[in-house]
Structure formats: structure tokens, C-alpha cells
Design a protein around this motif. Structure first.
Motif, PDB file in Angstrom:
ATOM      1  N   GLY A  62       0.779  -1.228   0.000  1.00 57.60           N
ATOM      2  CA  GLY A  62       0.000   0.000   0.000  1.00 57.60           C
ATOM      3  C   GLY A  62       0.812   1.281   0.000  1.00 57.60           C
ATOM      4  O   GLY A  62       0.262   2.362   0.210  1.00 57.60           O
ATOM      5  N   ARG A  63       2.109   1.195  -0.238  1.00 61.69           N
ATOM      6  CA  ARG A  63       2.952   2.381  -0.154  1.00 61.69           C
ATOM      7  C   ARG A  63       2.800   3.252  -1.394  1.00 61.69           C
ATOM      8  O   ARG A  63       2.549   2.763  -2.497  1.00 61.69           O
ATOM      9  N   MET A  64       2.972   4.554  -1.201  1.00 62.77           N
ATOM     10  CA  MET A  64       2.944   5.521  -2.283  1.00 62.77           C
ATOM     11  C   MET A  64       4.382   5.813  -2.731  1.00 62.77           C
ATOM     12  O   MET A  64       5.333   5.676  -1.958  1.00 62.77           O
ATOM     13  N   SER A  65       4.507   6.215  -3.982  1.00 56.61           N
ATOM     14  CA  SER A  65       5.809   6.550  -4.537  1.00 56.61           C
ATOM     15  C   SER A  65       5.701   7.859  -5.302  1.00 56.61           C
ATOM     16  O   SER A  65       4.788   8.050  -6.099  1.00 56.61           O
ATOM     17  N   ALA A  66       6.619   8.766  -5.026  1.00 48.84           N
ATOM     18  CA  ALA A  66       6.717  10.014  -5.785  1.00 48.84           C
ATOM     19  C   ALA A  66       8.089  10.044  -6.448  1.00 48.84           C
ATOM     20  O   ALA A  66       9.106   9.892  -5.773  1.00 48.84           O
ATOM     21  N   SER A  67       8.112  10.206  -7.753  1.00 49.47           N
ATOM     22  CA  SER A  67       9.392  10.157  -8.455  1.00 49.47           C
ATOM     23  C   SER A  67       9.460  11.224  -9.534  1.00 49.47           C
ATOM     24  O   SER A  67       8.438  11.705 -10.028  1.00 49.47           O
ATOM     25  N   GLN A  68      10.684  11.587  -9.882  1.00 53.55           N
ATOM     26  CA  GLN A  68      10.910  12.572 -10.934  1.00 53.55           C
ATOM     27  C   GLN A  68      12.208  12.239 -11.651  1.00 53.55           C
ATOM     28  O   GLN A  68      13.219  11.896 -11.025  1.00 53.55           O
ATOM     29  N   GLN A  69      12.169  12.320 -12.981  1.00 51.22           N
ATOM     30  CA  GLN A  69      13.365  12.098 -13.775  1.00 51.22           C
ATOM     31  C   GLN A  69      14.321  13.285 -13.615  1.00 51.22           C
ATOM     32  O   GLN A  69      13.896  14.430 -13.525  1.00 51.22           O
ATOM     33  N   ILE A  70      15.612  12.964 -13.578  1.00 48.20           N
ATOM     34  CA  ILE A  70      16.637  14.006 -13.472  1.00 48.20           C
ATOM     35  C   ILE A  70      17.021  14.419 -14.892  1.00 48.20           C
ATOM     36  O   ILE A  70      17.755  13.706 -15.585  1.00 48.20           O
TER      37      ILE A  70
END
Length: 560
Positions: free
Chosen positions: A139-147
Motif C-alpha cells: 500500500g505504499r505511495m511513490s513520488a518520483s521525478q526524472q533528473i
């Protein structure tokens, strides 16, 4: 609990800590209690890795109301080979218990700053179940962004904070920090603080250094601030307890006994069976089969193994609270917690003494030298007592068929029994083997002549877990696929053998599984000029056992 590390494949900072419920990250400055550091100059580039650590900053505030963990990583790209490992930035958190705030994501190039964060406009937020294929749902959330636009010579600066409160740990806190970067870091800092008077203990392992403890304005501070520091290298081939180097633990748990007491009511509530449950018919059948508690305990274990599949459920309550036994039985699946309470409930109805026990998969060795915390455990099993002897039962296993006494103690080293009165760590003793786990026989028949292909017959007898694993493989795969796998495995180590027939026999009554194969072999007969005969050198194994590893100077170099 808090587990903090950065992957080497991406700039992915994966952290778990208690916090306020939040489905999205916040964006803004660090908390006021954080001392924001200036990025130091890079250390010498000689013999440096492709990605050089300039600043590894970790600051924690531990309070009875909740904890917060600030992290900052400043890294410089020295070589093109380092770019693939810095393709993205990501944070994960539990939306039920945690809140994450991203402070900084920027590139520093030639003294100029390029803001990548832009208040999170390019941040992708997903509920990504990364381990579904391994039957795990957390149930974990993930926030990601490409460099974007990163180049050799650039400095990447990222900082974020996790905050919240673990619903099971309550007002207790735990933190672990460690040296885990390659090469030499310009600056490493671990700075912990808590209200003065809060019973927080700390412990370091070799290679971390001695932190300084101070008090100011009602707060106690524990800090290690080091420059040009290198992470200690664990000794190759040593047991886990000797490889736990360069770490700092802090905990406000009073004892392992306290953790045992905290968990007891959770399992007591879950390990019950409804009077109308159809599970009672299964229990009655076991009771009818035998009055022997050994037989009953093993039949209960087989029932849980065979009729409920494994599926990890870590949503809510920190992933520590077991689903009710009736719910696991109804769904026909459960994680280690659910399967444990189901087995406990069945054993209780059958009159077998049993209790849950927390263990650690892969990290149990040396647990008696750690500070108490819930984070020390990642698995739970059943501790059953029959005729004064302790048996460790794991409902997440499959295929056990040979009786209670055939079960070997698991390799977890330490267990924490869960009891309302509390318990201390208990050693799981693994007695030395009294019989081989694998017996292999290889026979060549060269009676047709040395220039003809020799007949070959092979047999391998497996016992214990090795037999169980093979039993599962046979049950899962088709005969054609298994024969193909055996032939491929044989050709990898003995390409001069051509198998013609493959067969096997499951001897579950004796806790054994036997593989048999036959065919022909092209033996390499060579002339011995000293004796005037032709001879064949028989290899006793297709895999050479490595010798004792050569160790570099460093901590625990003389470990067994």
C-alpha cells in the motif's frame, strides 16, 4: 520503524517511518529544528568513484508525539559511468501513517543553480506495488521525478523529510543511521535530538565513530559530524553479526520484553475462530485422526500450508497487525502474520501449546547485540511446545510431509516470543547435521572398451528442505519442463555426458527425494607415460568449493 538507504541503480531514496496520513508529498523548506548545511567542496578525485558524495546529512527528531527524519544527499558526477545511476529521484511512504516533504531537488553547475523541483510540478505520484509478482501488497505511495539535463561535472542536491507516528509503537521511537556511501565523503553528519528526560538509548558499531552528546533548551542532541570519511568495509565471508559495521542505533523501547507485551494483544485478538466457521470441520477431522499432539500439530501445519496461499498484506498499522484467523481462512490467503494466527487458532482448538514469535529473515544473527525495536523483525512464526520440546512452525512454508520431528530449526538465530507477560529474546539452536542433506553417486561403465562411450548412471538423494524444494518443483512443473531443466543443468557442468533417461521418486515417509539419471559419457582417457597405462581423472564435484577469502585490513578482519 525507519529503514533508510539509497539505491545504486537510481537516485532512489527509499525510507520507511511513522507519520501523518498523506496521499501526496508536500513541498517546502525543512523543519525549523533542522540545521541546513553548506555543501562542502569535493574531496580529491584521485581513486574516487564515478559518483562522489559531498554531503550525507541525516537529522532526526524523536518525540513521544511522533518522529521526523530529515535527509540530504549532495553528490557530484565525476565520470560518464555515474550518469545511469542518477537517472531519477524518488521517495516512498505509507499514506496511512506517514507524511513526506520534499525540500530540494536541484543541479549545481559552474556555481549556478538549476531548480528541478519547481514545487513538485513534474513529480509523478503513484501507488506502485513493486512486489506484486512476489505476492506482496504494502500500500505504499511513490513520488518520483526524472533528473533532466544531468552532465558530468554537475552536483545533484536533494533533500526531504519523513514525519509521523507508528500506530503500533505508539510513543516509542527508533532510528538507525549508517555509513553506506562509496569512496570518501566530504562530510557525513548524523544528528539526533529528543526531549531531555525521554529514555532514549543509543549504540554504535565499529567503524561509525563516537557521537557527541549535549543538551540545550530542553533537548538532548547526539551528533557525529565527520569530514573526509570512508565507510568501513565488511569482512568477506563473515557471519552477519560481524558485518554490521558503521551504524548508529537509537531506541526508546525499554526492552525486548516490552515489544513482546505490545504485540501480544494484537495476536490474541486475531487468533480466534467463529463458532460457525467451516474451519471447525477441518479441526474436528484432525482431532479424529489422532490424539497425539505431535500428529495434531503437524496436520495443522499442513492444513495452513496447503489450503491458504501466501500473500503479504502490509497496508495500515505499520504492517504489524495480523488479519483475524477467520478472515485468512475465508480468503484462503494471508501473509506470515495471518498464517501464524490461523495456525495458532487451530492449535489452540487441538490442545497444542503454541505462541507467536517474531524473527528476522536474513538479519537475525547478532540481534542480541542490538537495541530493542520493532524494526528488527520482518517475519513471525509459531513456537509450539510438545512433550517439553520446542518446535518452530512456519505457515508460509509449503510441501512439508515428513512429520514434526523432520522439521529443522529455522536459521533465524533469535526469536522473540509474543506473550502478555512479555518475553526476552530466545536463541534458536540449530543442532549439527546427523545425516547428509545430499548424497550423490556417479557410476561409469567402460567395459565396452576405452574408445567407446561409457555408460553412466547417476543418483542424488536429497533430504530436509532440499527434498521439499524438489518436491515443490515436481508439483509445479510439467515432466517435460523438468527433464529439460535437468539436462540443461547437467550440460552446464558436465557437457561430455548425454542423458537418455531421467526419473525421480518422492520418499516423503523418510523425508527424502531421489533423482536418477542414466546415459552415456565421452570419457577423456589419457596416457600416463610413467606407468604406461591409460587413465581417467575422476572429478568428485562439478563445482569447486572456494577457499577462505582473502580479506583487506579493516574492522573484524579476523571474524570467523
Amino acid at each position: 520503524m525507519l529503514l533508510r538507504f539509497a539505491t545504486t541503480l537510481t537516485l532512489a531514496f527509499v525510507i520507511a517511518a511513522p507519520a501523518l496520513a498523506a496521499p501526496k508529498p508536500a513541498y517546502g523548506p525543512p523543519p525549523k529544528w533542522v540545521q541546513v548545511a553548506e555543501a562542502p567542496p569535493a574531496p580529491p578525485a584521485d581513486n574516487a568513484p564515478a559518483v562522489q558524495t559531498l554531503l550525507d546529512d541525516n537529522q532526526s527528531r524523536l518525540t513521544p508525539q511522533g518522529d521526523a527524519y530529515y535527509n540530504r544527499r549532495v553528490r557530484k558526477i565525476l565520470k560518464a559511468e555515474g550518469l545511469p545511476s542518477m537517472t531519477s529521484f524518488s521517495v516512498t511512504w505509507d499514506p496511512d501513517d506517514e507524511q513526506v516533504t520534499v525540500h530540494t531537488l536541484r543541479i549545481i553547475r559552474d556555481g549556478k543553480t538549476i531548480d528541478l523541483l519547481d514545487k513538485g510540478k513534474k513529480m509523478l505520484v503513484l501507488r506502485r506495488e513493486r512486489d506484486l509478482e512476489r505476492a506482496m501488497l504494502d500500500g505504499r505511495m511513490s513520488a518520483s521525478q526524472q533528473i533532466e539535463g544531468l552532465q558530468v561535472g554537475d552536483i545533484l542536491d536533494a533533500s526531504w523529510t519523513h514525519a509521523g507516528r507508528d500506530p503500533v509503537a505508539g510513543n516509542r521511537s527508533y532510528d538507525m543511521e549508517g555509513l553506506s556511501f562509496p569512496g570518501v565523503a566530504s562530510r557525513y553528519r548524523a544528528r539526533l535530538s529528543w526531549p531531555t528526560g525521554t529514555p532514549v538509548r543509543y549504540r554504535t558499531t565499529e567503524g561509525f565513530g563516537e557521537p557527541k552528546k549535549t543538551e540545550a533548551d530542553g533537548w538532548t542532541f547526539l551528533e557525529l559530524d565527520a569530514t573526509n570519511i570512508q565507510a568501513p568495509k565488511p569482512p568477506v565471508g563473515a557471519p552477519q553479526r560481524y558485518r554490521r559495521l558503521g551504524t548508529l542505533e537509537a531506541s526508546s523501547f525499554a526492552s525486548w520484553n516490552e515489544i513482546s507485551q505490545i504485540m501480544a494483544p494484537l495476536y490474541a485478538r486475531a487468533a480466534t475462530i467463529d463458532p460457525a466457521s467451516d474451519l471447525r470441520a477441518e479441526i474436528a477431522a484432525i482431532a479424529q485422526k489422532s490424539a497425539d499432539p505431535k500428529v495434531r500439530a503437524f496436520e495443522a501445519l499442513k492444513l495452513v500450508e496447503d489450503k491458504t496461499r501466501y500473500f503479504f498484506i502490509g497496508i495500515g498499522d505499520g504492517g504489524y497487525v495480523p488479519a483475524p484467523a477467520d478472515e485468512t481462512w475465508r480468503r484462503k490467503f494471508g501473509d506470515c502474520k495471518g498464517k501464524t494466527v490461523l495456525l495458532l487458532a487451530i492449535l489452540k482448538e487441538l490442545g497444542v501449546e503454541a505462541e507467536p514469535a517474531l524473527v528476522s529473515l536474513g538479519f537475525g544473527d547478532g540481534m542480541d547485540g542490538r537495541l530493542p525495536s520493532l524494526a528488527a523483525f520482518n517475519h513471525v512464526i509459531v513456537r509450539a511446545t510438545v512433550g517439553g520440546k520446542v518446535y518452530w512452525l512456519d505457515g508460509t512454508r509449503t510441501g512439508d510431509r515428513s512429520g514434526l520431528d523432520a522439521l529443522k530449526p529455522p536459521p533465524h538465530r533469535w526469536a522473540l516470543p509474543i506473550r502478555s507477560a512479555g518475553a526476552d529474546l530466545e536463541a534458536i539452536v540449530q543442532p549439527p547435521l546427523d545425516a547428509p542433506m545430499i548424497e550423490a553417486r556417479l557410476r561409469f561403465d567402460a567395459t565396452k572398451g576405452l574408445d567407446e562411450r561409457a555408460g553412466v548412471s547417476m543418483s542424488t538423494r536429497l533430504t530436509g528442505d532440499a527434498a521439499n524444494a524438489m518436491r515443490q518443483a515436481v508439483a509445479t512443473n510439467t515432466r517435460t519442463d523438468l527433464e529439460r531443466a535437468f539436462r540443461q543443468q547437467m550440460s552446464a557442468g558436465m557437457s561430455w555426458v548425454e542423458l537418455e533417461k531421467i526419473d525421480w521418486q518422492d520418499d516423503a515417509q523418510n523425508d527424502a527425494f531421489e533423482l536418477r539419471a542414466s546415459g552415456t559419457a565421452d570419457l577423456d582417457w589419457r596416457k600416463n607415460p610413467d606407468l604406461g597405462v591409460r587413465e581417467y581423472k575422476v572429478s568428485t564435484s562439478t563445482n569447486q568449493t572456494p577457499g577462505f577469502p582473502r580479506r583487506e585490513p579493516g574492522p573484524n578482519r579476523d571474524a570467523p
